[in-house]
Design a protein around this motif. Structure first.
Motif, PDB file in Angstrom:
ATOM      1  N   TYR A 253      -2.059 -19.335 -10.190  1.00 50.48           N
ATOM      2  CA  TYR A 253      -3.236 -18.643  -9.245  1.00 50.48           C
ATOM      3  C   TYR A 253      -2.509 -18.105  -7.935  1.00 50.48           C
ATOM      4  N   LYS A 254      -1.530 -18.692  -7.436  1.00 51.95           N
ATOM      5  CA  LYS A 254      -0.748 -17.917  -6.309  1.00 51.95           C
ATOM      6  C   LYS A 254      -0.429 -16.585  -6.564  1.00 51.95           C
ATOM      7  N   ILE A 255       0.199 -16.674  -7.747  1.00 48.55           N
ATOM      8  CA  ILE A 255       0.898 -15.139  -8.049  1.00 48.55           C
ATOM      9  C   ILE A 255      -0.496 -14.421  -8.433  1.00 48.55           C
ATOM     10  N   MET A 256      -1.466 -14.841  -9.099  1.00 46.31           N
ATOM     11  CA  MET A 256      -2.449 -13.982  -9.548  1.00 46.31           C
ATOM     12  C   MET A 256      -3.060 -13.444  -8.108  1.00 46.31           C
ATOM     13  N   ALA A 257      -3.226 -14.010  -6.968  1.00 44.13           N
ATOM     14  CA  ALA A 257      -3.725 -13.602  -5.702  1.00 44.13           C
ATOM     15  C   ALA A 257      -2.834 -12.627  -5.123  1.00 44.13           C
ATOM     16  N   PHE A 258      -1.336 -12.783  -5.331  1.00 45.63           N
ATOM     17  CA  PHE A 258      -0.536 -11.636  -4.848  1.00 45.63           C
ATOM     18  C   PHE A 258      -0.559 -10.507  -5.786  1.00 45.63           C
ATOM     19  N   VAL A 259      -0.722 -10.803  -7.001  1.00 45.47           N
ATOM     20  CA  VAL A 259      -1.007  -9.447  -7.891  1.00 45.47           C
ATOM     21  C   VAL A 259      -2.098  -8.675  -7.727  1.00 45.47           C
TER      22      VAL A 259
ATOM     23  N   VAL B 282       5.644  -5.461  -7.637  1.00 41.51           N
ATOM     24  CA  VAL B 282       6.198  -5.894  -6.224  1.00 41.51           C
ATOM     25  C   VAL B 282       5.437  -6.992  -5.817  1.00 41.51           C
ATOM     26  N   GLY B 283       4.198  -7.048  -5.926  1.00 42.41           N
ATOM     27  CA  GLY B 283       3.505  -8.112  -5.485  1.00 42.41           C
ATOM     28  C   GLY B 283       3.868  -9.339  -6.403  1.00 42.41           C
TER      29      GLY B 283
ATOM     30  N   MET C 222       0.725  -1.372  -0.036  1.00 37.18           N
ATOM     31  CA  MET C 222      -0.008  -0.016  -0.043  1.00 37.18           C
ATOM     32  C   MET C 222       0.867   1.036   0.071  1.00 37.18           C
ATOM     33  N   ALA C 223       1.786   1.560   0.741  1.00 35.18           N
ATOM     34  CA  ALA C 223       2.869   2.484   0.994  1.00 35.18           C
ATOM     35  C   ALA C 223       3.682   2.664   0.019  1.00 35.18           C
ATOM     36  N   ILE C 224       4.065   1.570  -0.855  1.00 33.85           N
ATOM     37  CA  ILE C 224       4.832   1.664  -2.123  1.00 33.85           C
ATOM     38  C   ILE C 224       4.140   2.321  -3.176  1.00 33.85           C
ATOM     39  N   ALA C 225       2.911   2.292  -3.347  1.00 32.34           N
ATOM     40  CA  ALA C 225       2.151   2.773  -4.408  1.00 32.34           C
ATOM     41  C   ALA C 225       1.828   4.117  -3.874  1.00 32.34           C
ATOM     42  N   ALA C 226       1.429   4.497  -2.534  1.00 34.88           N
ATOM     43  CA  ALA C 226       1.526   5.892  -2.177  1.00 34.88           C
ATOM     44  C   ALA C 226       2.651   6.651  -2.505  1.00 34.88           C
ATOM     45  N   TYR C 227       3.974   6.310  -2.147  1.00 35.07           N
ATOM     46  CA  TYR C 227       4.973   6.722  -2.184  1.00 35.07           C
ATOM     47  C   TYR C 227       5.733   6.926  -3.722  1.00 35.07           C
ATOM     48  N   PHE C 228       5.388   6.184  -4.413  1.00 34.61           N
ATOM     49  CA  PHE C 228       5.518   6.045  -5.846  1.00 34.61           C
ATOM     50  C   PHE C 228       4.753   7.315  -6.444  1.00 34.61           C
TER      51      PHE C 228
ATOM     52  N   GLY D 141      -0.198   9.488 -11.099  1.00 31.64           N
ATOM     53  CA  GLY D 141       0.538   9.124  -9.939  1.00 31.64           C
ATOM     54  C   GLY D 141      -0.007   7.871  -9.522  1.00 31.64           C
ATOM     55  N   ILE D 142      -1.332   7.698  -9.333  1.00 31.31           N
ATOM     56  CA  ILE D 142      -2.070   6.757  -8.721  1.00 31.31           C
ATOM     57  C   ILE D 142      -1.895   5.431  -9.618  1.00 31.31           C
ATOM     58  N   ILE D 143      -2.320   5.787 -10.659  1.00 37.03           N
ATOM     59  CA  ILE D 143      -2.081   4.696 -11.691  1.00 37.03           C
ATOM     60  C   ILE D 143      -0.847   4.125 -11.849  1.00 37.03           C
ATOM     61  N   ILE D 144       0.225   4.660 -11.728  1.00 39.28           N
ATOM     62  CA  ILE D 144       1.612   4.234 -11.965  1.00 39.28           C
ATOM     63  C   ILE D 144       1.916   3.398 -10.481  1.00 39.28           C
ATOM     64  N   GLY D 145       1.481   4.177  -9.393  1.00 43.16           N
ATOM     65  CA  GLY D 145       1.797   3.356  -8.189  1.00 43.16           C
ATOM     66  C   GLY D 145       1.220   2.221  -8.004  1.00 43.16           C
ATOM     67  N   THR D 146      -0.324   2.175  -8.397  1.00 39.89           N
ATOM     68  CA  THR D 146      -0.831   0.777  -8.341  1.00 39.89           C
ATOM     69  C   THR D 146      -0.170  -0.305  -9.154  1.00 39.89           C
ATOM     70  N   LEU D 147       0.311   0.001 -10.335  1.00 42.43           N
ATOM     71  CA  LEU D 147       1.001  -0.815 -11.135  1.00 42.43           C
ATOM     72  C   LEU D 147       2.261  -1.347 -10.588  1.00 42.43           C
TER      73      LEU D 147
END
Lengths: 365, 245
Positions: A203-209, A98-99, A66-72, A87-93
Motif C-alpha cells: 500500500y505504501k508503493i501503491m500510494a507512491f505510484v 520512477v514513483g 511531474m517534470a519527469i513526465a513533461a520532459y519525457f 507522449g503524455i501517456i508514456i510520460g505518465t507511465l
C-alpha cells in the motif's frame, strides 16, 4: 458520513461557476489562463495530500515526478516524432515507474529521512536536466508541441478542469475505499497495521505510484499547453508551494488541498500588485523612495509587491502549521458537512458506563 | 492447531536475548508467559509475530514455517497480538480502527456487515459509545480495549496479549477478563504476558517462565510456582538485571 444540503449547494454552485468561467472571463483571457494553472496546481496539491496527508509519506519528489513526465513527453515528441497524446501517456507511465522506484527505495525510511531522500532526489533530477544540454535543452528549456491546435485558452481550460475533477473523483474513491483506510493505518503506525494483516509494502508503493502518475499526467498535459518547460520549475521553492497549498487547505483533505491551491494561486497573481485608489495615490507617492528601498515598485495605479508576496505566504504557512494543523479551509468544509453526522452519532450513544474518558470532546479531524 | 517455536536464538549484536527457546502450543489453552524484566518475553513475541527474524531456529504455525514471513502474512494465517504500549490508530475513529483488520483479511467483505459486526464487538467490550471517537481521544484503558476489539475483528486462532492489564482501571479490567475467557471458550489459544501475578495465576492453565532468554519452567502453574529455579529467578540473588531487551 451524510452530507448536509448546504454542502451540495456549494458543490453544485462551485461546479457551475467553474464551468461558466470562460464565459464570465470572456474579456479577461489572462485570468482564464490563471484559472487553468490554478487547476494544474490543484491536481499537484491534492495528489500530494493523498500521499502525505493520507498515507503519511512526506515526499518532496512530487514536482520532480511531474517534470519527469513533461520532459519525457516533450523529448519523445521532439526526437521520435511521437504525438503529444502518446507522449503524455508514456510520460505518465514513466512518472509511475520512477514513483515505484522511489517507493521501493524509501520503504524502510522514517519520515525525516524520507523527506531528505526525496529532496536529494528532486535536486539530482533538476541538476541532471540542467546539465544535459543535448537531451533536455539544459537551462534553456525544452519546447513542447501543443496538444490541441488552438489559439484560445478555452479548450485547455476545460481539459485541465476535467483532469482535476477526474483525478479528484478517482482519489476520492480511493481514499474512501479500504485502500484509504490502509493508507491511514500505515500513516498512524506501520507495525500495528502489519500486525492487523495490512500489507504495508504494497500500500505504501501503491500510494507512491498512483500519486506519481497523477502528478505526471497533470505535468505532461499542462506543459503541452504552456509549450515550454525549464529546470527552473524544479526548484525546491515550487515544491514548497505545493506543500503550502496542501497544508493551508488541509493536508488530510483532497478537497481542502484543491481549494487551498486555487486560493493560493489566485492570491499570488492578485498580489503581484496591489491597486491603489487614485485619491490615495499622492500620499503614497510621498513614501516612494522608502518603498522602493524595501523592494516595492510604484506604478501609476498600484504598488508592485512581486518580491514580497512569497514572504507573506511563508508566514501564513508557518502560522497554519503552528495553530491550525488541519489547515484553514478543511475545518470550514467540515463544519458544513459534519452537522448531520454528529447528530447521528449522538443518537447512537447509549448511557455510557462511568469511566475515565480522557477526552470525549472530538476536536479536529 | 499448532504453534511451535523450535530452538530459537535471537542475538542483538553481542546480546543474546533468546537462548535456544522452544515452545509448543497445540490446543486452545491460556498460557501465561512470565519472567523478570529483560527475560526476553517481548522479544519472543516479536519473533513469533514476525517483527524480528530469529538468528537461529524456526517458528511454525499450523504446519507452515512462518519465521521468514512478514508480519502481515503471519497475521493473516491466524496470529494476532496486542502491544505492550498500546498502538491504536490515533487519528482514526474507533470504528475505522476496527475495520482495518477485517478488510485487510476479507477485502471483498460487505462494509455494512463488517461495521455491524464491529459494533457488536464494541458492545461486548462495553465501549460501543466510543465508536465515532478518534483513537487519541480514548483513555489508556479504552485504547487497550480497542486493541482487543481489533483482534476480535482479525479473529486469529492464536492471540498474544502483552501486558493487557497494565494501567487499566478495574472496571475495564473486568472487560478484559471476560474477553480472555470468551476467546478461550471460542477455542482460541492465548499467550498472556503480564507482571500481574494474580491475573496470571487466575487465568493461566499453563505457565512458561523465561529467564535470561531461556525457558526455565513450563507446566502446571501450581507446580511451576514451587519450582526452585523459578523462585530463584524471581526472589533469588540476581536482582540487578533490570533491563528490557
Amino acid at each position: 458520513m451524510k452530507r448536509s444540503p448546504v454542502i451540495w449547494v456549494l458543490i453544485i454552485g462551485g461546479i457551475a461557476i467553474t464551468l461558466a468561467l470562460p464565459l464570465i472571463l470572456r474579456d479577461k483571457q489572462y485570468w482564464l489562463f490563471v484559472a487553468t494553472q490554478a487547476y494544474f496546481w490543484a491536481i499537484l496539491a491534492s495528489s500530494w495530500a493523498l500521499l502525505a496527508g493520507y498515507a503519511g509519506q512526506f515526499s518532496f519528489a512530487h514536482i520532480a515526478l511531474m517534470a519527469i513526465a513533461a520532459y519525457f513527453s516533450g523529448i519523445v515528441g521532439r526526437d521520435l516524432g511521437w504525438s503529444p497524446l502518446s507522449g503524455i501517456i508514456i510520460g505518465t507511465l514513466v512518472a509511475g515507474l520512477v514513483g515505484l522506484i522511489i517507493g521501493l527505495l524509501c520503504l524502510r525510511l522514517r519520515k525525516t529521512y524520507l523527506a531528505l531522500f526525496t529532496i536529494a532526489f528532486a535536486e539530482i533530477v533538476r541538476l541532471a536536466i540542467n546539465a544535459e544540454l543535448d537531451f533536455t535543452g539544459g537551462p534553456m528549456g525544452l519546447y513542447l508541441e501543443p496538444l490541441i491546435q488552438t489559439t484560445s485558452y478555452v479548450p485547455y481550460y476545460y481539459l485541465i478542469l476535467g483532469l482535476l475533477l477526474g483525478s479528484l473523483a478517482f482519489m476520492y474513491a480511493l481514499a474512501n475505499s479500504r485502500f484509504g483506510l490502509f493508507f491511514r493505518s500505515i500513516r498512524e503506525d506501520e507495525e500495528a497495521a502489519a500486525a492487523m494483516g495490512v500489507n504495508v509494502v504494497r500500500y505504501k508503493i501503491m500510494a507512491f505510484v498512483v500519486t506519481a502518475m497523477i502528478a505526471g499526467l497533470a505535468g505532461a498535459v499542462d506543459h503541452h499547453f504552456i509549450g515550454f518547460i525549464a529546470p527552473s520549475e524544479l526548484i525546491i521553492g515550487r515544491m514548497s508551494l505545493v506543500i503550502a497549498m496542501a497544508v493551508i487547505g488541509g493536508i488530510e483533505s483532497l478537497i481542502g488541498a484543491t481549494l487551498g491551491a486555487i486560493f493560493i494561486h489566485f492570491s499570488l497573481e492578485w498580489l503581484q500588485q496591489i491597486p491603489i485608489p487614485a485619491a490615495l495615490m499622492p500620499r503614497i507617492v510621498e513614501f516612494k523612495p522608502a518603498l522602493e528601498n524595501l523592494g516595492f515598485a510604484l506604478t501609476e495605479r498600484a504598488i508592485q509587491t512581486n518580491a514580497w508576496r512569497m514572504v507573506g505566504f511563508g508566514i501564513l504557512l508557518m502560522v497554519t502549521l503552528r495553530f491550525w494543523q488541519n489547515g484553514l479551509i478543511y475545518p470550514i468544509i467540515q463544519r458544513l458537512t459534519r452537522q448531520e453526522a454528529q447528530a447521528e452519532t449522538v443518537a447512537k450513544r447509549q448511557p455510557a458506563p462511568v469511566e475515565e474518558t480522557a477526552a470525549q470532546e472530538r476536536s479536529e479531524e | 492447531m499448532n504453534l511451535e517455536v523450535r530452538d530459537v536464538v535471537k542475538n542483538f549484536g553481542g546480546l543474546q536475548a533468546l537462548n535456544h527457546v522452544s515452545l509448543s502450543i497445540d490446543k486452545p489453552e491460556i498460557v501465561g508467559l512470565i519472567g523478570p524484566n529483560g527475560a526476553g518475553k517481548t522479544t519472543l513475541t516479536n519473533i513469533i509475530d514476525g517483527v524480528y527474524k530469529p538468528t537461529e531456529g524456526e517458528v511454525w504455525l499450523n504446519n507452515e514455517r512462518v519465521d521468514k514471513m512478514p508480519p502481515y502474512q503471519i497475521a493473516r494465517r491466524g496470529l494476532g497480538r496486542t502491544f505492550q504500549v498500546t498502538r491504536a490508530f490515533r487519528r482514526m475513529t474507533v470504528m475505522e480502527n476496527m475495520l482495518v483488520p477485517a478488510l485487510a483479511l476479507h477485502p471483498g467483505a460487505n462494509r455494512r456487515e463488517v461495521e455491524q459486526k464491529a459494533y457488536e464487538v464494541l458492545e461486548f467490550l462495553t465501549v460501543e459509545h466510543l465508536a465515532n471517537e478518534l483513537g487519541r481521544g480514548l483513555s489508556g484503558g479504552q485504547q487497550k480495549l480497542l486493541e482487543l476489539g481489533r483482534l476480535l475483528m482479525l479473529d486469529p486462532q492464536f492471540i498474544i496479549l502483552d501486558e493487557p492489564f497494565a494501567g487499566v482501571h478495574p472496571k475495564l479490567q473486568e472487560a478484559i477478563y471476560s474477553y480472555i475467557n470468551k476467546a478461550h471458550s471460542d477455542g482460541k489459544a492465548i499467550i498472556l504476558i503480564s507482571h500481574d501475578m494474580d491475573s496470571i495465576f487466575t487465568l493461566s492453565e499453563r505457565l512458561v517462565v523465561l529467564h535470561f532468554g531461556a525457558v526455565i519452567a513450563d507446566g502446571d502453574p501450581a507446580k511451576v510456582k514451587d519450582d526452585s529455579a523459578v523462585i530463584e529467578a524471581y526472589l533469588g540473588k540476581d536482582e540487578e538485571e533490570d533491563e528490557d531487551a
